[in-house]
Design a protein around this motif. Structure first.
Motif, mmCIF file in Angstrom:
data_model
loop_
_atom_site.group_PDB
_atom_site.id
_atom_site.type_symbol
_atom_site.label_atom_id
_atom_site.label_comp_id
_atom_site.label_asym_id
_atom_site.label_seq_id
_atom_site.Cartn_x
_atom_site.Cartn_y
_atom_site.Cartn_z
ATOM 1 N N THR A 202 -1.476 -35.896 23.197
ATOM 2 C CA THR A 202 -1.236 -37.184 23.845
ATOM 3 C C THR A 202 -0.602 -38.120 22.832
ATOM 4 O OG1 THR A 202 -3.051 -36.964 25.418
ATOM 5 C CG2 THR A 202 -2.293 -39.195 24.948
ATOM 6 N N VAL A 203 0.500 -38.748 23.236
ATOM 7 C CA VAL A 203 1.266 -39.629 22.349
ATOM 8 C C VAL A 203 1.333 -41.011 22.982
ATOM 9 C CG1 VAL A 203 3.466 -39.981 21.171
ATOM 10 C CG2 VAL A 203 2.630 -37.653 21.590
ATOM 11 N N LEU A 212 2.295 -45.149 17.976
ATOM 12 C CA LEU A 212 1.013 -45.778 17.678
ATOM 13 C C LEU A 212 -0.080 -44.745 17.462
ATOM 14 C CD1 LEU A 212 1.069 -48.707 20.265
ATOM 15 C CD2 LEU A 212 1.575 -48.819 17.828
ATOM 16 N N GLU A 213 -0.132 -43.724 18.293
ATOM 17 C CA GLU A 213 -1.199 -42.730 18.202
ATOM 18 C C GLU A 213 -0.668 -41.354 18.575
ATOM 19 O OE1 GLU A 213 -4.466 -43.786 20.685
ATOM 20 O OE2 GLU A 213 -4.766 -45.751 19.772
ATOM 21 N N VAL A 214 -1.218 -40.352 17.923
ATOM 22 C CA VAL A 214 -0.986 -38.954 18.296
ATOM 23 C C VAL A 214 -2.347 -38.269 18.278
ATOM 24 C CG1 VAL A 214 0.164 -36.786 17.741
ATOM 25 C CG2 VAL A 214 1.321 -38.955 17.279
ATOM 26 N N ASP A 215 -2.825 -37.848 19.437
ATOM 27 C CA ASP A 215 -4.149 -37.236 19.561
ATOM 28 C C ASP A 215 -4.020 -35.813 20.095
ATOM 29 O OD1 ASP A 215 -5.512 -39.519 18.716
ATOM 30 O OD2 ASP A 215 -5.505 -40.370 20.742
ATOM 31 N N ILE A 216 -4.751 -34.899 19.470
ATOM 32 C CA ILE A 216 -4.796 -33.516 19.949
ATOM 33 C C ILE A 216 -5.859 -33.426 21.030
ATOM 34 C CG2 ILE A 216 -5.088 -31.109 19.307
ATOM 35 C CD1 ILE A 216 -2.683 -32.441 18.015
ATOM 36 N N GLN A 217 -5.443 -33.204 22.272
ATOM 37 C CA GLN A 217 -6.367 -33.097 23.384
ATOM 38 C C GLN A 217 -6.967 -31.698 23.493
ATOM 39 O OE1 GLN A 217 -7.250 -35.764 25.232
ATOM 40 N NE2 GLN A 217 -5.921 -36.986 23.900
ATOM 41 N N ARG A 218 -6.158 -30.677 23.209
ATOM 42 C CA ARG A 218 -6.643 -29.303 23.211
ATOM 43 C C ARG A 218 -6.018 -28.578 22.037
ATOM 44 N NH1 ARG A 218 -4.943 -26.992 28.073
ATOM 45 N NH2 ARG A 218 -3.302 -25.807 27.059
ATOM 46 N N SER A 219 -6.852 -28.123 21.135
ATOM 47 C CA SER A 219 -6.381 -27.509 19.897
ATOM 48 C C SER A 219 -5.744 -26.146 20.160
ATOM 49 C CB SER A 219 -7.544 -27.370 18.918
ATOM 50 O OG SER A 219 -7.159 -26.626 17.776
ATOM 51 N N SER A 220 -4.859 -25.763 19.273
ATOM 52 C CA SER A 220 -4.256 -24.433 19.321
ATOM 53 C C SER A 220 -5.202 -23.381 18.768
ATOM 54 C CB SER A 220 -2.956 -24.426 18.515
ATOM 55 O OG SER A 220 -3.234 -24.678 17.138
ATOM 56 N N ILE A 228 0.445 -29.937 11.703
ATOM 57 C CA ILE A 228 1.908 -29.906 11.631
ATOM 58 C C ILE A 228 2.520 -30.468 12.910
ATOM 59 C CG2 ILE A 228 3.919 -28.383 11.483
ATOM 60 C CD1 ILE A 228 2.259 -26.540 9.682
ATOM 61 N N ALA A 229 1.897 -30.178 14.057
ATOM 62 C CA ALA A 229 2.395 -30.710 15.326
ATOM 63 C C ALA A 229 2.337 -32.241 15.323
ATOM 64 C CB ALA A 229 1.584 -30.146 16.483
ATOM 65 N N GLU A 230 1.247 -32.814 14.825
ATOM 66 C CA GLU A 230 1.159 -34.269 14.711
ATOM 67 C C GLU A 230 2.278 -34.807 13.825
ATOM 68 O OE1 GLU A 230 -2.669 -35.334 13.264
ATOM 69 O OE2 GLU A 230 -3.750 -34.699 15.069
ATOM 70 N N ALA A 250 5.453 -52.304 31.307
ATOM 71 C CA ALA A 250 4.560 -51.813 30.251
ATOM 72 C C ALA A 250 5.046 -52.264 28.880
ATOM 73 C CB ALA A 250 4.472 -50.288 30.294
ATOM 74 N N ASP A 251 4.098 -52.492 27.986
ATOM 75 C CA ASP A 251 4.381 -52.740 26.576
ATOM 76 C C ASP A 251 4.228 -51.480 25.756
ATOM 77 O OD1 ASP A 251 4.734 -55.514 27.060
ATOM 78 O OD2 ASP A 251 2.565 -55.787 27.050
ATOM 79 N N GLN A 252 3.471 -50.538 26.275
ATOM 80 C CA GLN A 252 3.263 -49.259 25.604
ATOM 81 C C GLN A 252 3.256 -48.157 26.659
ATOM 82 O OE1 GLN A 252 -0.504 -49.736 23.626
ATOM 83 N NE2 GLN A 252 0.227 -51.380 22.283
ATOM 84 N N ILE A 253 3.758 -47.003 26.287
ATOM 85 C CA ILE A 253 3.779 -45.859 27.194
ATOM 86 C C ILE A 253 3.056 -44.701 26.532
ATOM 87 C CG2 ILE A 253 5.227 -44.089 28.265
ATOM 88 C CD1 ILE A 253 7.271 -46.120 28.868
ATOM 89 N N GLY A 254 2.138 -44.105 27.257
ATOM 90 C CA GLY A 254 1.446 -42.915 26.771
ATOM 91 C C GLY A 254 1.749 -41.727 27.660
ATOM 92 N N PHE A 255 1.823 -40.564 27.077
ATOM 93 C CA PHE A 255 2.055 -39.356 27.868
ATOM 94 C C PHE A 255 1.319 -38.195 27.213
ATOM 95 C CE2 PHE A 255 5.391 -39.339 24.689
ATOM 96 C CZ PHE A 255 5.443 -38.027 24.262
ATOM 97 N N THR A 256 1.005 -37.205 28.016
ATOM 98 C CA THR A 256 0.355 -35.985 27.532
ATOM 99 C C THR A 256 1.293 -34.814 27.753
ATOM 100 O OG1 THR A 256 -1.839 -36.858 28.029
ATOM 101 C CG2 THR A 256 -1.646 -34.475 27.773
#
Length: 271
Positions: A202-203, A212-220, A228-230, A250-256
């Motif tokens: 999720t970015v 702003l953020e990079v979160d791993i929702q499901r690990s490899s 490395i993906a982050e 929107a001021d910020q957009i998040g996507f998965t």
């Protein structure tokens, strides 16, 4: 002659039927009744019915003037549940409730008279009234501060396939291409060996294109590949300013997105 008279008398007698008085009354009154709807009910049954309805009711008074001119009154036209649905549609939004509460509190505070500064000694009632007014003023100030902070928070919008619109979809397609290009040219490696796998990320992107953020929702399953993906996402940015059409919503957009590091040494993302 006697035989003819006897046959005539018997013929007349055979045409006579003996029935109960109630049946006889129904035969005399066998006329079509109008179908109406009534808004009351009585335990007493009517002696003479004027119409057919959903319940029995023994009428009284001026019956004709008591009947609706419309064949289907409003109560019959209104389907079950419509009133509650209308009430739900009219339900206030949280912001409307917030504004209404603030307006009501401001009105209450305004109704309290200000103390006369020229008056040195106040009565116990005036002191209690002034303390209550100051308490309400404090509550009003705290509410206005919370509302101001809430309104100043950036509007975030997480985009999914069911809610994408064309402006954000075009922007996110450019983001996807940039990440895939970066991940393919700098394919993950560890100790000289390429790393393969799939993970869900999720970015969150700011309006200026910065990440702003990079979160791993499901690990490899491989911590090195996840890190490395982050790094690939951060290295692919910034992605450019939002268009005016996007900034209006929107001021910020998040996507998965799914990151798939394939055996042919390419990165494929799928939102």
């Amino acid at each position: 002659m006697a035989l003819i008279v006897s046959l005539t008398v018997h013929a007349v007698l055979l045409t006579i039927r003996f029935v109960s008085p109630q049946t006889f009354d129904r035969l005399l009154n066998a006329q079509p009744l109008e179908i109406i709807l009534v808004n009351a009910q009585t335990d007493e049954k009517p002696e003479e019915s004027k119409a057919l309805a959903q319940v029995a009711m023994a009428g009284g008074g001026d019956a004709d003037s008591g009947r609706a001119t419309s064949p289907t009154p409003y109560s019959a036209l209104t389907r079950i549940g419509s009133d509650s649905e209308d009430a739900q549609q009219r339900e206030e939004t949280p912001r409307e409730k917030q504004n209404r509460t603030l307006a009501e509190l401001r009105k209450v505070v305004a109704e309290y008279p200000l103390p006369d500064p020229r008056k040195e000694n106040l009565s116990p009632d005036e002191i209690a009234q002034e303390e209550k007014r100051l308490l309400l003023v404090q509550q009003l100030a705290e509410m206005e501060k919370l509302v101001k902070l809430e309104n100043e928070r950036p509007k975030k919008r997480y985009v999914s396939p069911a809610t994408q619109d064309s402006p954000s979809a075009l922007y996110l397609d450019n983001v996807r291409r940039a990440i895939e290009e970066r991940g393919t040219t700098r394919f993950p490696e560890q100790n000289g060996k390429k790393l393969y796998g799939q993970l869900v990320v999720t970015v969150l992107i700011n309006f200026d294109g910065s990440i702003l953020e990079v979160d791993i929702q499901r690990s490899s399953g491989n911590l090195s590949l996840d890190r490395i993906a982050e790094a690939i996402v951060y290295a692919a940015g910034p992605f450019g300013y939002f268009t005016p059409e996007i900034r209006r919503t929107a001021d910020q957009i998040g996507f998965t997105s799914t990151f798939d590091f394939k055996r042919d040494a390419t990165l494929v993302t799928e939102f």
